[in-house]
Motif scaffolding. Structure first.
Motif, mmCIF file in Angstrom:
data_model
loop_
_atom_site.group_PDB
_atom_site.id
_atom_site.type_symbol
_atom_site.label_atom_id
_atom_site.label_comp_id
_atom_site.label_asym_id
_atom_site.label_seq_id
_atom_site.Cartn_x
_atom_site.Cartn_y
_atom_site.Cartn_z
ATOM 1 N N VAL A 154 -10.491 -7.699 9.480
ATOM 2 C CA VAL A 154 -10.924 -8.243 10.773
ATOM 3 C C VAL A 154 -12.056 -7.380 11.327
ATOM 4 O O VAL A 154 -12.237 -6.241 10.909
ATOM 5 N N THR A 155 -12.789 -7.917 12.280
ATOM 6 C CA THR A 155 -13.807 -7.107 12.948
ATOM 7 C C THR A 155 -13.119 -6.069 13.844
ATOM 8 O O THR A 155 -12.012 -6.289 14.335
ATOM 9 N N ASP A 156 -13.789 -4.944 14.041
ATOM 10 C CA ASP A 156 -13.184 -3.818 14.796
ATOM 11 C C ASP A 156 -13.447 -3.965 16.288
ATOM 12 O O ASP A 156 -14.086 -3.120 16.917
ATOM 13 N N GLU A 157 -12.919 -5.054 16.838
ATOM 14 C CA GLU A 157 -13.148 -5.315 18.255
ATOM 15 C C GLU A 157 -11.880 -4.998 19.059
ATOM 16 O O GLU A 157 -11.299 -5.864 19.697
ATOM 17 N N GLY A 158 -11.464 -3.749 18.975
ATOM 18 C CA GLY A 158 -10.356 -3.294 19.825
ATOM 19 C C GLY A 158 -8.980 -3.778 19.422
ATOM 20 O O GLY A 158 -8.167 -4.116 20.296
ATOM 21 N N VAL A 159 -8.687 -3.813 18.138
ATOM 22 C CA VAL A 159 -7.341 -4.180 17.696
ATOM 23 C C VAL A 159 -6.392 -3.036 18.080
ATOM 24 O O VAL A 159 -6.639 -1.874 17.735
ATOM 25 N N THR B 140 6.423 -4.791 -0.528
ATOM 26 C CA THR B 140 5.349 -5.559 0.112
ATOM 27 C C THR B 140 4.468 -4.629 0.938
ATOM 28 O O THR B 140 4.941 -3.999 1.881
ATOM 29 N N HIS B 141 3.223 -4.539 0.562
ATOM 30 C CA HIS B 141 2.274 -3.662 1.252
ATOM 31 C C HIS B 141 1.257 -4.516 2.002
ATOM 32 O O HIS B 141 0.757 -5.500 1.468
ATOM 33 N N VAL B 142 0.970 -4.115 3.236
ATOM 34 C CA VAL B 142 -0.040 -4.797 4.053
ATOM 35 C C VAL B 142 -1.069 -3.753 4.480
ATOM 36 O O VAL B 142 -0.701 -2.700 4.998
ATOM 37 N N ILE B 143 -2.331 -4.035 4.230
ATOM 38 C CA ILE B 143 -3.398 -3.122 4.649
ATOM 39 C C ILE B 143 -4.388 -3.883 5.531
ATOM 40 O O ILE B 143 -4.867 -4.955 5.160
ATOM 41 N N ILE B 144 -4.636 -3.314 6.717
ATOM 42 C CA ILE B 144 -5.594 -3.912 7.653
ATOM 43 C C ILE B 144 -6.892 -3.111 7.596
ATOM 44 O O ILE B 144 -6.874 -1.893 7.769
ATOM 45 N N ASP B 145 -8.003 -3.787 7.320
ATOM 46 C CA ASP B 145 -9.321 -3.142 7.354
ATOM 47 C C ASP B 145 -10.061 -3.616 8.592
ATOM 48 O O ASP B 145 -10.216 -4.824 8.790
ATOM 49 N N GLU B 146 -10.535 -2.675 9.397
ATOM 50 C CA GLU B 146 -11.339 -3.037 10.567
ATOM 51 C C GLU B 146 -12.809 -2.823 10.215
ATOM 52 O O GLU B 146 -13.201 -1.734 9.817
ATOM 53 N N VAL B 147 -13.597 -3.868 10.380
ATOM 54 C CA VAL B 147 -14.986 -3.863 9.930
ATOM 55 C C VAL B 147 -15.919 -3.915 11.141
ATOM 56 O O VAL B 147 -15.739 -4.752 12.031
ATOM 57 N N MET C 284 -12.886 -13.602 12.983
ATOM 58 C CA MET C 284 -13.247 -14.067 11.642
ATOM 59 C C MET C 284 -12.522 -13.289 10.558
ATOM 60 O O MET C 284 -13.137 -12.571 9.815
ATOM 61 N N PRO C 285 -11.223 -13.486 10.518
ATOM 62 C CA PRO C 285 -10.463 -12.703 9.523
ATOM 63 C C PRO C 285 -10.602 -13.262 8.103
ATOM 64 O O PRO C 285 -10.889 -14.447 7.903
ATOM 65 N N TYR C 286 -10.421 -12.340 7.185
ATOM 66 C CA TYR C 286 -10.327 -12.661 5.761
ATOM 67 C C TYR C 286 -9.018 -12.054 5.296
ATOM 68 O O TYR C 286 -8.784 -10.859 5.471
ATOM 69 N N ILE C 287 -8.153 -12.898 4.741
ATOM 70 C CA ILE C 287 -6.832 -12.434 4.326
ATOM 71 C C ILE C 287 -6.672 -12.685 2.838
ATOM 72 O O ILE C 287 -6.829 -13.805 2.359
ATOM 73 N N ASN C 288 -6.379 -11.635 2.099
ATOM 74 C CA ASN C 288 -6.194 -11.746 0.654
ATOM 75 C C ASN C 288 -4.742 -11.409 0.324
ATOM 76 O O ASN C 288 -4.278 -10.303 0.591
ATOM 77 N N ILE C 289 -4.040 -12.397 -0.228
ATOM 78 C CA ILE C 289 -2.630 -12.216 -0.598
ATOM 79 C C ILE C 289 -2.554 -12.157 -2.119
ATOM 80 O O ILE C 289 -2.917 -13.118 -2.796
ATOM 81 N N ARG C 290 -2.121 -11.033 -2.651
ATOM 82 C CA ARG C 290 -2.000 -10.889 -4.106
ATOM 83 C C ARG C 290 -0.509 -10.876 -4.462
ATOM 84 O O ARG C 290 0.255 -10.070 -3.919
#
Lengths: 70, 70, 70, 70, 70, 70
Positions: A8-13, A40-47, E1-7
């Protein structure tokens, strides 16, 4: 053993929103695919908004246009 | 021409540890697949513990639980 | 809790080679970062040589050039 | 609906260069695949030179070697 | 504008399950982050069990062990 | 040393189109960032339309709707 990457964009998450994304995405694969939350692993990237484009334009610029439209 | 992406939590990975990861991952594909190190790229992503979840929980919280158990 | 993604061209990687890549990559993060193998995931992606380019050329074509040089 | 991820080292990429990468990558999939720019996303990741390796070495070190060669 | 990748591993995920993953992941970012579903992309990657490892072992082998334990 | 990953739906992308994507994406980072094509890798992932969602719906279904609208 799903791996889920949410970009997601890094708009104050907030930390609380991240907690909900991790909890919800994990629950989703448990519910739909009967997966084990332990693997189950979840990774959030802030762009940065300069680094994410759609319509060929930087999100930074799209946000300005949206703001001007109001 | 391998591409190797190593994602870890950002809990104080040192430059020397990164050096070892890059060296070791490159050697691995050379040894196992006979790949050329010149076209082998390794990228390490460090992820904030708020942004990495397992068991439906943020690593930040899991670390606290681990710490309390001791 | 590392996640390691190894992308290679799909030029006949055997099940045994995949086993060694998974074992070796896991051992690497155990040795260098003292990570837990239970939460270490390794995913190998095999990419068609038409779909991987370097030097602006498809690997399929680069392999032909290499072959002709011999 | 392409998704394009451009990963580069974080060696001073300017906002204007990012703009050009986003514009150019979008135009590329429009021209070659006739895709809709509205559903074309481009994400640029800037990676620290300590975290990107090639030839089994950190880019930070490779840059020093290149610099010494001059 | 999220992008979600589920593997996930390619162990017979049905089209209906994929539909639910896409619907659920989209709803998650709408609910938690107030994102626009029009710019929310979800991609599911199905990975062969030989190519996914945890505990340093291929999932193919782990499934056999699980099966023997029953 | 850029790494560019282009993900598109698997709707009949030809070898020639892939060649143009690889050539064009490489040229883009050469032109904009003065990168070396020798260390520029481009990987194209083709994703099944059941596995790619936008608007919370599978592309497979969106294509049917588009087709009916005509």
């Amino acid at each position: 053993m799903p791996y889920i990457n949410i970009r997601v964009t890094d708009e104050g998450v907030t930390k609380e929103q991240k907690r909900k994304l991790i909890e919800g995405a994990t629950q989703l694969v448990v519910d739909v695919l009967n997966k084990n939350p332990e693997t189950t692993h979840v990774i959030i990237d802030e762009v940065n908004t300069d680094n994410w484009g759609v319509l060929g334009q930087q999100t930074t610029e799209l946000r300005k246009l949206e703001s001007n439209e109001k």
